[in-house]
Design a protein around this motif. Structure first.
Motif, mmCIF file in Angstrom:
data_model
loop_
_atom_site.group_PDB
_atom_site.id
_atom_site.type_symbol
_atom_site.label_atom_id
_atom_site.label_comp_id
_atom_site.label_asym_id
_atom_site.label_seq_id
_atom_site.Cartn_x
_atom_site.Cartn_y
_atom_site.Cartn_z
ATOM 1 N N LEU A 1 -73.091 142.323 -5.137
ATOM 2 C CA LEU A 1 -72.028 143.297 -4.918
ATOM 3 C C LEU A 1 -72.539 144.680 -5.299
ATOM 4 C CD1 LEU A 1 -69.119 141.518 -6.815
ATOM 5 C CD2 LEU A 1 -69.272 141.758 -4.351
ATOM 6 N N GLY A 2 -71.901 145.698 -4.769
ATOM 7 C CA GLY A 2 -72.261 147.063 -5.157
ATOM 8 C C GLY A 2 -72.000 148.034 -4.030
ATOM 9 N N GLU A 3 -71.933 149.297 -4.387
ATOM 10 C CA GLU A 3 -71.703 150.358 -3.419
ATOM 11 C C GLU A 3 -72.786 150.347 -2.338
ATOM 12 O OE1 GLU A 3 -69.477 153.829 -3.745
ATOM 13 O OE2 GLU A 3 -68.652 151.804 -3.605
ATOM 14 N N PRO A 4 -72.448 150.817 -1.140
ATOM 15 C CA PRO A 4 -73.477 150.957 -0.113
ATOM 16 C C PRO A 4 -74.598 151.874 -0.615
ATOM 17 C CG PRO A 4 -71.297 151.304 0.835
ATOM 18 C CD PRO A 4 -71.114 151.212 -0.652
ATOM 19 N N GLY A 5 -75.813 151.518 -0.315
ATOM 20 C CA GLY A 5 -76.945 152.381 -0.630
ATOM 21 C C GLY A 5 -77.601 152.154 -1.976
ATOM 22 N N VAL A 6 -77.073 151.236 -2.777
ATOM 23 C CA VAL A 6 -77.647 151.026 -4.111
ATOM 24 C C VAL A 6 -78.906 150.148 -4.092
ATOM 25 C CG1 VAL A 6 -75.473 151.404 -5.343
ATOM 26 C CG2 VAL A 6 -76.126 149.078 -4.671
ATOM 27 N N GLY A 7 -79.101 149.450 -2.950
ATOM 28 C CA GLY A 7 -80.327 148.654 -2.823
ATOM 29 C C GLY A 7 -80.115 147.150 -2.722
ATOM 30 N N LYS A 8 -78.898 146.720 -2.397
ATOM 31 C CA LYS A 8 -78.606 145.285 -2.307
ATOM 32 C C LYS A 8 -79.475 144.594 -1.253
ATOM 33 C CE LYS A 8 -74.276 145.931 -1.304
ATOM 34 N NZ LYS A 8 -74.325 147.404 -1.312
ATOM 35 N N SER A 9 -79.526 145.189 -0.056
ATOM 36 C CA SER A 9 -80.306 144.563 1.022
ATOM 37 C C SER A 9 -81.769 144.481 0.656
ATOM 38 C CB SER A 9 -80.204 145.361 2.322
ATOM 39 O OG SER A 9 -78.872 145.585 2.638
ATOM 40 N N THR A 10 -82.252 145.538 0.034
ATOM 41 C CA THR A 10 -83.669 145.568 -0.334
ATOM 42 C C THR A 10 -83.955 144.488 -1.372
ATOM 43 O OG1 THR A 10 -83.549 147.953 0.029
ATOM 44 C CG2 THR A 10 -85.558 147.104 -0.978
ATOM 45 N N LEU A 11 -83.090 144.361 -2.361
ATOM 46 C CA LEU A 11 -83.251 143.314 -3.374
ATOM 47 C C LEU A 11 -83.176 141.920 -2.733
ATOM 48 C CD1 LEU A 11 -81.037 144.809 -6.226
ATOM 49 C CD2 LEU A 11 -83.499 144.368 -6.378
ATOM 50 N N ALA A 12 -82.251 141.759 -1.794
ATOM 51 C CA ALA A 12 -82.081 140.456 -1.144
ATOM 52 C C ALA A 12 -83.289 140.125 -0.273
ATOM 53 C CB ALA A 12 -80.803 140.449 -0.303
ATOM 54 N N ARG A 13 -83.807 141.134 0.406
ATOM 55 C CA ARG A 13 -84.970 140.883 1.268
ATOM 56 C C ARG A 13 -86.196 140.521 0.453
ATOM 57 N NH1 ARG A 13 -83.196 145.063 4.772
ATOM 58 N NH2 ARG A 13 -84.523 146.511 3.641
ATOM 59 N N ILE A 14 -86.350 141.130 -0.702
ATOM 60 C CA ILE A 14 -87.482 140.769 -1.562
ATOM 61 C C ILE A 14 -87.332 139.310 -1.979
ATOM 62 C CG2 ILE A 14 -88.587 141.154 -3.806
ATOM 63 C CD1 ILE A 14 -87.753 144.127 -3.490
ATOM 64 N N PHE A 15 -86.135 138.951 -2.368
ATOM 65 C CA PHE A 15 -85.858 137.562 -2.747
ATOM 66 C C PHE A 15 -86.175 136.626 -1.579
ATOM 67 C CE2 PHE A 15 -82.839 134.013 -2.563
ATOM 68 C CZ PHE A 15 -83.219 133.331 -3.704
ATOM 69 N N GLY A 16 -85.709 137.003 -0.397
ATOM 70 C CA GLY A 16 -85.880 136.155 0.775
ATOM 71 C C GLY A 16 -87.289 136.183 1.339
ATOM 72 N N GLY A 17 -88.103 137.107 0.853
ATOM 73 C CA GLY A 17 -89.475 137.206 1.348
ATOM 74 C C GLY A 17 -89.560 137.743 2.763
ATOM 75 N N VAL A 18 -88.545 138.475 3.162
ATOM 76 C CA VAL A 18 -88.520 139.026 4.520
ATOM 77 C C VAL A 18 -89.300 140.337 4.547
ATOM 78 C CG1 VAL A 18 -87.039 139.875 6.375
ATOM 79 C CG2 VAL A 18 -86.256 138.023 4.889
ATOM 80 N N GLU A 19 -90.278 140.411 5.423
ATOM 81 C CA GLU A 19 -91.102 141.627 5.467
ATOM 82 C C GLU A 19 -90.478 142.688 6.364
ATOM 83 O OE1 GLU A 19 -93.256 141.476 3.250
ATOM 84 O OE2 GLU A 19 -93.539 139.327 3.102
#
Ligand code: GDP
Length: 175
Positions: free
Chosen positions: A13-31
């Motif tokens: 959860l969190g405001e747009p732009g805080v880095g959720k997608s980036t954190l999730a992609r690192i977790f998911g290993g998505v390049e």
């Protein structure tokens, strides 16, 4: 997930732009940095080995905002744990994180779900608006774990997810 593995779901959860997608992609290993702005939520699932034990962790990214009517219901069924992210370079996102913490507690009154407060973008040293101490103090008041991460530098991201798994295991063992 393979049936023999314990599996958990954590919601970001969190405001747009805080880095959720980036954190999730690192977790998911998505390049690839595809644009998922159209999506309501994103989902990553993988197995992780923490303290020598394998666990399946699914990450659900919630793109709605606190205060929206439908959030309570969504939240109430969504996760075994909640990862509330703010940007250390944006005070407003920190304030929103506190509101989201209250909302999660309201939605999940009956159960004591693990919540992790995450101050992301710790690499933005010169535009820092929220100190480490403030983050830590907020987490103490709200009775949750705290960690600062930099998704950009991939700093503390693994520690974050491992911490989530440890919290979930502790709770399951107690429960
Ligand atoms: P979301 O809206 O919360 O999913 O945020 P995004 O993951 O889309 O990130 C928003 C912007 O912040 C993007 O331009 C990212 O590259 C950037 N960003 C994410 N994490 C970090 C970080 O740790 N440090 C810095 N400097 N930028 C970051």
């Amino acid at each position: 997930p393979p049936p023999h593995l314990p599996s958990y779901r954590a919601m970001l959860l969190g405001e747009p732009g805080v880095g959720k997608s980036t954190l999730a992609r690192i977790f998911g290993g998505v390049e690839d940095d595809y644009d998922a702005d159209f999506a309501v939520e994103d989902y990553y699932q993988r197995s992780v080995v923490v303290d020598g034990e394998e666990t399946t962790l699914a990450l659900l990214e919630f793109c709605g905002q606190a205060g929206e009517e439908w959030l309570d219901d969504e939240l109430a069924h969504a996760g075994d744990a909640y990862i509330i992210v703010y940007s250390i370079a944006e005070r407003a996102s920190f304030e929103r994180a506190a509101e989201m913490r209250i909302q999660v507690r309201k939605a999940r009154q009956a159960d004591d779900v693990p919540i992790i407060l995450v101050g992301n973008k710790s690499d933005l040293v010169r535009s820092r608006e929220v100190s480490v101490d403030e983050g830590r103090a907020c987490a103490a008041v709200f009775d949750c774990k705290f960690i600062e991460t930099s998704a950009a530098l991939q700093h503390n991201v693994r520690e974050l997810y491992h911490g989530v798994v440890r919290q979930l295991r502790l709770r399951r063992r107690r429960g």
